[in-house]
Design a protein around this motif. Structure first.
Motif, PDB file in Angstrom:
ATOM      1  N   PRO A  17       0.803  -1.234   0.000  1.00 35.24           N
ATOM      2  CA  PRO A  17       0.000   0.000   0.000  1.00 35.24           C
ATOM      3  C   PRO A  17       0.831   1.278   0.000  1.00 35.24           C
ATOM      4  CG  PRO A  17      -0.931  -1.602   1.518  1.00 35.24           C
ATOM      5  CD  PRO A  17       0.388  -2.152   1.076  1.00 35.24           C
ATOM      6  N   LEU A  18       2.069   1.191   0.449  1.00 35.35           N
ATOM      7  CA  LEU A  18       2.914   2.385   0.473  1.00 35.35           C
ATOM      8  C   LEU A  18       3.259   2.883  -0.926  1.00 35.35           C
ATOM      9  CD1 LEU A  18       5.383   1.519   3.374  1.00 35.35           C
ATOM     10  CD2 LEU A  18       3.809   3.457   3.297  1.00 35.35           C
ATOM     11  N   VAL A  19       3.240   2.001  -1.912  1.00 41.56           N
ATOM     12  CA  VAL A  19       3.565   2.416  -3.280  1.00 41.56           C
ATOM     13  C   VAL A  19       2.584   3.497  -3.735  1.00 41.56           C
ATOM     14  CG1 VAL A  19       3.766   1.687  -5.681  1.00 41.56           C
ATOM     15  CG2 VAL A  19       4.623   0.200  -3.847  1.00 41.56           C
ATOM     16  N   GLY A  20       1.303   3.237  -3.579  1.00 40.80           N
ATOM     17  CA  GLY A  20       0.305   4.223  -3.957  1.00 40.80           C
ATOM     18  C   GLY A  20       0.311   5.429  -3.042  1.00 40.80           C
ATOM     19  N   GLU A  21       0.539   5.192  -1.745  1.00 43.37           N
ATOM     20  CA  GLU A  21       0.543   6.303  -0.784  1.00 43.37           C
ATOM     21  C   GLU A  21       1.677   7.272  -1.075  1.00 43.37           C
ATOM     22  OE1 GLU A  21       0.405   6.965   4.088  1.00 43.37           O
ATOM     23  OE2 GLU A  21       0.390   4.936   3.239  1.00 43.37           O
ATOM     24  N   VAL A  22       2.847   6.736  -1.389  1.00 43.90           N
ATOM     25  CA  VAL A  22       3.983   7.609  -1.689  1.00 43.90           C
ATOM     26  C   VAL A  22       3.777   8.339  -3.012  1.00 43.90           C
ATOM     27  CG1 VAL A  22       6.460   7.639  -2.208  1.00 43.90           C
ATOM     28  CG2 VAL A  22       5.612   6.270  -0.302  1.00 43.90           C
ATOM     29  N   ALA A  23       3.204   7.653  -3.991  1.00 42.87           N
ATOM     30  CA  ALA A  23       2.923   8.307  -5.271  1.00 42.87           C
ATOM     31  C   ALA A  23       1.974   9.483  -5.084  1.00 42.87           C
ATOM     32  CB  ALA A  23       2.348   7.301  -6.260  1.00 42.87           C
ATOM     33  N   ALA A  24       0.941   9.285  -4.257  1.00 42.61           N
ATOM     34  CA  ALA A  24      -0.007  10.373  -3.995  1.00 42.61           C
ATOM     35  C   ALA A  24       0.658  11.509  -3.230  1.00 42.61           C
ATOM     36  CB  ALA A  24      -1.191   9.829  -3.192  1.00 42.61           C
ATOM     37  N   LEU A  25       1.506  11.150  -2.290  1.00 41.92           N
ATOM     38  CA  LEU A  25       2.223  12.156  -1.510  1.00 41.92           C
ATOM     39  C   LEU A  25       3.150  12.964  -2.405  1.00 41.92           C
ATOM     40  CD1 LEU A  25       2.698  13.162   1.392  1.00 41.92           C
ATOM     41  CD2 LEU A  25       4.441  11.381   1.640  1.00 41.92           C
ATOM     42  N   ARG A  26       3.815  12.278  -3.307  1.00 44.33           N
ATOM     43  CA  ARG A  26       4.711  12.977  -4.224  1.00 44.33           C
ATOM     44  C   ARG A  26       3.933  13.940  -5.117  1.00 44.33           C
ATOM     45  NH1 ARG A  26       9.049  10.143  -8.411  1.00 44.33           N
ATOM     46  NH2 ARG A  26      10.304  12.036  -8.730  1.00 44.33           N
ATOM     47  N   SER A  27       2.766  13.515  -5.564  1.00 45.35           N
ATOM     48  CA  SER A  27       1.935  14.380  -6.403  1.00 45.35           C
ATOM     49  C   SER A  27       1.495  15.627  -5.631  1.00 45.35           C
ATOM     50  CB  SER A  27       0.717  13.599  -6.886  1.00 45.35           C
ATOM     51  OG  SER A  27      -0.116  14.399  -7.681  1.00 45.35           O
ATOM     52  N   GLU A  28       1.120  15.448  -4.366  1.00 43.16           N
ATOM     53  CA  GLU A  28       0.725  16.592  -3.531  1.00 43.16           C
ATOM     54  C   GLU A  28       1.872  17.581  -3.357  1.00 43.16           C
ATOM     55  OE1 GLU A  28      -0.788  15.445   0.258  1.00 43.16           O
ATOM     56  OE2 GLU A  28      -2.110  13.898  -0.575  1.00 43.16           O
ATOM     57  N   LEU A  29       3.069  17.049  -3.146  1.00 43.12           N
ATOM     58  CA  LEU A  29       4.213  17.903  -2.860  1.00 43.12           C
ATOM     59  C   LEU A  29       4.782  18.584  -4.098  1.00 43.12           C
ATOM     60  CD1 LEU A  29       6.007  15.564  -0.298  1.00 43.12           C
ATOM     61  CD2 LEU A  29       4.992  17.782   0.220  1.00 43.12           C
ATOM     62  N   GLU A  30       4.401  18.103  -5.270  1.00 37.40           N
ATOM     63  CA  GLU A  30       4.944  18.691  -6.498  1.00 37.40           C
ATOM     64  C   GLU A  30       4.600  20.168  -6.631  1.00 37.40           C
ATOM     65  OE1 GLU A  30       3.601  16.257  -9.696  1.00 37.40           O
ATOM     66  OE2 GLU A  30       5.287  14.826  -9.514  1.00 37.40           O
ATOM     67  N   GLU A  31       3.509  20.608  -5.985  1.00 39.83           N
ATOM     68  CA  GLU A  31       3.137  22.015  -6.080  1.00 39.83           C
ATOM     69  C   GLU A  31       4.151  22.927  -5.393  1.00 39.83           C
ATOM     70  OE1 GLU A  31       0.127  22.575  -2.303  1.00 39.83           O
ATOM     71  OE2 GLU A  31      -0.693  21.739  -4.159  1.00 39.83           O
ATOM     72  N   THR A  32       5.014  22.344  -4.536  1.00 36.61           N
ATOM     73  CA  THR A  32       6.065  23.153  -3.921  1.00 36.61           C
ATOM     74  C   THR A  32       7.217  23.399  -4.884  1.00 36.61           C
ATOM     75  OG1 THR A  32       7.345  21.273  -3.051  1.00 36.61           O
ATOM     76  CG2 THR A  32       5.532  22.104  -1.684  1.00 36.61           C
ATOM     77  N   GLY A  33       7.259  22.615  -5.980  1.00 41.91           N
ATOM     78  CA  GLY A  33       8.367  22.733  -6.928  1.00 41.91           C
ATOM     79  C   GLY A  33       9.654  22.100  -6.421  1.00 41.91           C
ATOM     80  N   TYR A  34       9.514  21.145  -5.521  1.00 41.34           N
ATOM     81  CA  TYR A  34      10.725  20.571  -4.925  1.00 41.34           C
ATOM     82  C   TYR A  34      11.499  19.704  -5.916  1.00 41.34           C
ATOM     83  CZ  TYR A  34       9.288  15.638  -4.341  1.00 41.34           C
ATOM     84  OH  TYR A  34       8.952  14.318  -4.562  1.00 41.34           O
ATOM     85  N   ASP A  35      12.828  19.786  -5.810  1.00 41.33           N
ATOM     86  CA  ASP A  35      13.691  18.853  -6.527  1.00 41.33           C
ATOM     87  C   ASP A  35      14.824  18.381  -5.611  1.00 41.33           C
ATOM     88  OD1 ASP A  35      15.322  21.085  -6.345  1.00 41.33           O
ATOM     89  OD2 ASP A  35      15.564  21.365  -8.502  1.00 41.33           O
ATOM     90  N   ARG A  36      14.626  18.579  -4.317  1.00 41.19           N
ATOM     91  CA  ARG A  36      15.638  18.215  -3.318  1.00 41.19           C
ATOM     92  C   ARG A  36      14.925  17.615  -2.111  1.00 41.19           C
ATOM     93  NH1 ARG A  36      18.036  21.473   1.050  1.00 41.19           N
ATOM     94  NH2 ARG A  36      20.177  20.766   1.496  1.00 41.19           N
ATOM     95  N   VAL A  37      15.344  16.401  -1.744  1.00 42.08           N
ATOM     96  CA  VAL A  37      14.788  15.728  -0.578  1.00 42.08           C
ATOM     97  C   VAL A  37      15.880  15.615   0.477  1.00 42.08           C
ATOM     98  CG1 VAL A  37      13.805  13.581   0.332  1.00 42.08           C
ATOM     99  CG2 VAL A  37      13.112  14.431  -1.921  1.00 42.08           C
ATOM    100  N   VAL A  38      15.586  16.084   1.675  1.00 43.79           N
ATOM    101  CA  VAL A  38      16.490  15.937   2.809  1.00 43.79           C
ATOM    102  C   VAL A  38      15.859  14.959   3.785  1.00 43.79           C
ATOM    103  CG1 VAL A  38      17.634  17.083   4.742  1.00 43.79           C
ATOM    104  CG2 VAL A  38      17.385  18.280   2.562  1.00 43.79           C
ATOM    105  N   LEU A  39      16.620  13.961   4.181  1.00 52.32           N
ATOM    106  CA  LEU A  39      16.148  12.980   5.153  1.00 52.32           C
ATOM    107  C   LEU A  39      16.838  13.216   6.485  1.00 52.32           C
ATOM    108  CD1 LEU A  39      14.786  10.391   6.168  1.00 52.32           C
ATOM    109  CD2 LEU A  39      16.657   9.093   5.129  1.00 52.32           C
ATOM    110  N   CYS A  40      16.062  13.483   7.521  1.00 48.98           N
ATOM    111  CA  CYS A  40      16.573  13.580   8.884  1.00 48.98           C
ATOM    112  C   CYS A  40      16.290  12.256   9.575  1.00 48.98           C
ATOM    113  CB  CYS A  40      15.888  14.720   9.636  1.00 48.98           C
ATOM    114  SG  CYS A  40      16.113  16.353   8.909  1.00 48.98           S
ATOM    115  N   GLY A  41      17.324  11.497   9.887  1.00 49.67           N
ATOM    116  CA  GLY A  41      17.133  10.195  10.504  1.00 49.67           C
ATOM    117  C   GLY A  41      18.459   9.620  10.941  1.00 49.67           C
ATOM    118  N   MET A  42      18.420   8.576  11.736  1.00 51.07           N
ATOM    119  CA  MET A  42      19.625   7.939  12.244  1.00 51.07           C
ATOM    120  C   MET A  42      19.558   6.438  12.033  1.00 51.07           C
ATOM    121  SD  MET A  42      21.429  10.470  13.359  1.00 51.07           S
ATOM    122  CE  MET A  42      22.737   9.496  14.101  1.00 51.07           C
TER     123      MET A  42
END
Length: 539
Positions: free
Chosen positions: A63-88
């Motif tokens: 189910p994450l495949v579709g969820e991430v695709a939808a999330l990416r579509s939502e975020l495209e309106e920001t014009g992002y081309d850079r992803v920063v991951l904060c994690g350890m």
């Protein structure tokens, strides 16, 4: 080679022949994938009962495949081309490998260094940030989150439109983030961090960065039944036996990139193996070899050659205990997780806890509360380097860097010892320091690991303190060019990373491990001294 292949020679092959028939008879593979929490003994049952859902992730994560695709579509309106991951730890190392293998960029922020954090707070109008924390209380990740929220607001941008939180359901971060209006993706709570590559922790940041996460799951699912089979050809049983079944135990596993298409894979495997097995005075120490030649050979080591799927099994094999592994990334992620669980059974330990990681965190918190540096005077200063020695009275009276290192290496067991270099520096700007591992190997003839702080605290840090007491440790720290406040906290990033380094050294010393602490009072001048010191080969 087939889609997933594990072959062994020498002592590793003998271990396979000895242990795999018993593992098959005990139905270890099928029980593992049926999530049987009794496989590691009574003491491990409680933890194992909450940590085995990773065996079903190739299907349950669909189910994450579709969820991430939808999330990416939502975020495209920001014009992002850079992803920063904060994690350890597992929250950052898996996406780093997934994205590198897919050839898509991602910025992994897994440092508390104020200069490194400041460097990530750039190009905010093009940036989407993923904040990943299983517990929801990881101090490094919480501090990074606070810094990005403040930076977005200062830039006139709405953090809730540009930040995605990945955490366990019901964690403090889950509740806080949802209440503040952030997008939240919950991960499977029955999967530990280092086994989480195919959960939301691995898939959300990788998918947002542009990696094909569906293909990754396809590759894992294609081998799931093979890894669950009670069959002597099972690659996970073979790899687990080769890792932990040699007699006497060869407890150094040298990971060599010998042409694998899975970019950076040894770093991910390192944290999985070290944190899972390094406890109760035993474990397997992964040693990430520098270069493509399997030159790091020891009588107590096994070489693992990570090769391309179409490689010749025997091409370039060296040593009297060699394992060759090939397979697509999704398949290998599941393979190594299963093999590490099998190795835990053979070693008689719980592969799902990390008691000494927690002890280092507690020591860092105590030092933050007490105030960094109180009463912590250097033994001496040589040029731009302050020298401290912990873990016993092993330092001689001669106050030079050279003699301090000589004294430390004099403590090295010539048959079973290892050297760990732990650098709390910028792993991109100071990347060439990692080459001193090869130089120290040439000098000592013993395995040398190199870890960037604080990320290694969630990886080999467990083995350092919980594994065999055979290591000697060199810690390198530096004064930041400029400190950075942690919004809403009463400490800075500079104070925090100092506490992490000092806390780790203290716990090592409390375990009787000798630690040489080298603090650069001037970054460039001190680093040049340390490079010369550690890189003087057989001199």
């Amino acid at each position: 080679m087939s889609t997933l292949d594990v072959s062994a020679t020498g002592a590793a092959a003998e271990a396979v022949a000895t242990h795999v028939p018993t593992l098959v008879a005990d139905r270890v593979a099928s029980r593992l994938f049926a999530q049987d929490h009794t496989l590691w003994g009574e003491a491990a049952e409680d933890e194992a009962s909450k940590r085995l859902s990773w065996t079903g992730l190739p299907r349950s994560s669909r189910p994450l495949v579709g969820e991430v695709a939808a999330l990416r579509s939502e975020l495209e309106e920001t014009g992002y081309d850079r992803v920063v991951l904060c994690g350890m730890g597992g929250s950052s190392l898996a996406p780093e490998v997934i994205c590198a293998t897919a050839g898509v960029p991602i910025v992994v922020l897994d440092s508390s260094d104020p200069d490194v954090v400041r460097g990530a707070l750039t190009n905010l109008d093009r940036t989407v940030v993923v904040v990943s924390s299983k517990s929801g209380s990881t101090v490094e990740t919480d501090s990074q989150r606070r810094a990005f929220e403040r930076a977005f607001r200062d830039a006139g941008l709405d953090p809730t439109s540009r930040m995605v939180v990945v955490t366990d359901p019901g964690s403090p971060l889950d509740e806080q983030a949802r209440g503040a209006g952030f997008r939240v993706v919950n991960a499977d709570p029955a999967v530990g961090g280092r086994y989480s590559a195919l959960t939301a922790f691995g898939l959300v940041p990788s998918g947002l960065a542009g990696a094909d996460i569906e293909a990754l799951l396809d590759d894992a699912e294609a081998v799931a039944d093979l890894l669950a089979a009670d069959d002597e050809a099972n690659p996970a049983l073979r790899l687990g036996a080769a890792m932990a079944g040699t007699d006497p135990l060869r407890d150094k596993l040298v990971l060599v990139d010998a042409g694998t298409e899975n970019v950076g894979f040894p770093a991910w495997a390192e944290q999985l193996i070290a944190e899972s097995t390094g406890k109760e005075g035993t474990g397997i120490l992964p040693v990430v070899a520098i270069g493509s030649e399997p030159a790091h050979l020891y009588a107590d080591g096994t070489v693992v050659r990570l090769v391309a799927t179409d490689a010749d099994d025997d091409a370039g094999a060296r040593g009297d205990s060699v394992v060759t592994v090939a397979g697509a990334l999704g398949a290998q992620l599941l393979l190594w997780e299963a093999a590490t669980a099998v190795a835990g059974r053979l070693l008689g330990i719980n592969p799902f806890d990390q008691p000494d990681v927690e002890s280092a965190k507690a020591a860092a918190r105590e030092l933050l509360d007490a105030g960094i540096g109180a009463g912590d005077e250097p033994a001496f200063t040589d040029g731009a380097v302050e020298v401290r020695a912990l873990g016993g009275e092993w330092l001689t009276g001669t106050a030079t860097l050279d003699t301090a290192l000589d004294d430390l290496l004099a403590r090295l067991d010539p048959e079973h010892g290892y050297v760990a270099v732990m650098a709390y520096l910028d792993r991109e700007a100071d990347a060439d320091l990692e080459n001193v591992a090869r130089d120290l190997f040439e000098r000592t003839g013993r395995p040398v690991t190199f870890g960037w702080g604080p990320r290694f605290l969630h990886s080999t840090g467990q083995y350092h303190k919980g594994g065999p007491a055979t290591g000697v440790y060199v810690q390198v720290t530096t004064a930041p060019a400029e400190d950075l406040a942690v919004p809403g906290r009463d400490f800075t990033f500079g104070q925090f990373i100092s506490a992490q380094a000092a806390g780790d050294a203290k716990v090592l010393a409390d375990h009787g491990r000798p630690v040489l602490r080298l603090h650069l009072t001037d970054h460039n001048a001190g680093l040049a001294q340390v490079r010369t010191l550690l890189g003087r080969g057989g001199a």
